[in-house]
Write an enzyme that holds these catalytic residues in place. Sequence first.
Site, PDB file in Angstrom:
ATOM      1  N   LYS A   1       1.054  -0.938  -0.065  1.00  0.00           N
ATOM      2  CA  LYS A   1      -0.237  -0.285  -0.471  1.00  0.00           C
ATOM      3  C   LYS A   1       0.724   1.126  -0.304  1.00  0.00           C
ATOM      4  CE  LYS A   1      -3.584  -2.605   2.627  1.00  0.00           C
ATOM      5  NZ  LYS A   1      -3.812  -2.431   4.230  1.00  0.00           N
ATOM      6  N   ARG A   2       1.698   1.001   0.510  1.00  0.00           N
ATOM      7  CA  ARG A   2       2.587   2.883   0.764  1.00  0.00           C
ATOM      8  C   ARG A   2       3.851   2.986  -0.127  1.00  0.00           C
ATOM      9  NH1 ARG A   2       6.648   2.384   5.626  1.00  0.00           N
ATOM     10  NH2 ARG A   2       4.403   2.671   7.376  1.00  0.00           N
TER      11      ARG A   2
END
Length: 492
Positions: A247-248
């Site tokens: 996600k990051r």
Amino acid sequence: MEDVRVRFPPSPTGYLHIGGARTAIYNWLHAQKTGGKLILRIEDTDVTRSTEESIRGILDGLQWLGIDWDEGPYFQSAYAEEHREAAQTLLTTGHAYRCFCTQEELERKREEARKKREDFQYDGNCRNLPPDEVKRRLAEGQPYVIRFKVPTGPGAVVFEDAVYGVLEKRFRDIEDFVIVRSNGSPLYVLSNAVDDIRDRITHVIRGQDHLANTPKQVLIYQALGVSLPRFAHMPLTLDPQKRKISKRAHGEVVAVQYYRERGFLSWALVNFLVLLGWSTPDNREIFSKEELIEAFSLEGINRANSVFDIRKDDPKFFTDPKALSINAHYLRTMPVEELLPYVQAELEAASIWDPSFTESKRSWFAHTVDLIRSRYHTTKDFVELGRAYFADQFPIDEKALNKNVLKHENLRAWLPLLAGRLEPLEKFTPDLVEQVIRTLAEELDIKAGILINGVRVAVTGQGKGPGLFEVLAAVDKERVVQRLRNVPRLFS
């Protein structure tokens, strides 16, 4: 035989991403294949990052994919006291001990290891403190963590993995790891193992990145006197630069919701994700739900990491082309009656839905959707490429306009002339429309393709599509005639 029980334990710190979805799918497939149960457990112990919105997003994502669970959702935070009790049991049985080393002391030792270019490993300073010394420090209120006492000597932790075979890690390569922080909160390595024991998990199917935790959890299982589950560690999913999908690092492009909002069919996404790290001996790629359940096995999970070809900035292939190809296959081959609700939802979202499409024009709606889907990849294409079939206002592809219309100045007059030939037709069938267009081309002494290509752009806004004569019959005579008469405006 023991009933199979698997689990999917997401952390509610964001949306459901494709890596987590793949883990859920593999666990669900194994449960379905064996007649077992899938337990959904929300690992919400990170109170600073866990949110109700994330929990809802995870549940909605799983439900949209068709991944149903048999028990839960259970919340890990509800069992914190049980985790601490397990730590106390380990203390009592001599498998753990209190460590009073301060962060400053540990950092000093790390720095010494760095200077010597050695890997830092806790040296067991508090491992053998005399009971009286421990009692004194507790009475003084000195903070402590609880560490697991890893066996010493030449032995190793040995366990079997369904993907990687028999694995082992030497005791001397595992430090006495922390299982409870100084504030009393248990760490993942303990909580996860205790939860799996309580939930009677028989198979732990998870990503390869958890493999480093497995020897420690095996030690916890053994110290608590319970049988080991069977492990299966899936390969990682990497981006084209060989970075782990996260996600990051990648943002919304790795979210399940991203594909839902861009016109993916849920089963098509499931079919694609399962192939990121699993295959059949014949490398088959398209499966119905029943076929996939029948074909799936833990032994089919690959060891090599898979690559998810992210193309977020590509307007045509906004994601892995293989994912789009699989989605297109389902969109083009599924029974049209099953596809109609998806198309209706897209037209409603674009504010061009007409209730008559499912009332007086239902057969026309079904026929038109069936006709135009042959070149589409997602349900969004019915609005973005197929808008001209459902509404009077539609975009015109500039490249196709320049090539097929504006390049031929005479079409300014020829296409309105064609409109006059088509208007008297009592039956607007593909055969009659073709006859009129080809007859006019002969009269004008031009190739029929000049008229055909120009008509397609003027009527649909696109340079490509299904057979033109079928297209014109689907759009209907009144709209075709009006659009051809408006062609002079395209030259202004």
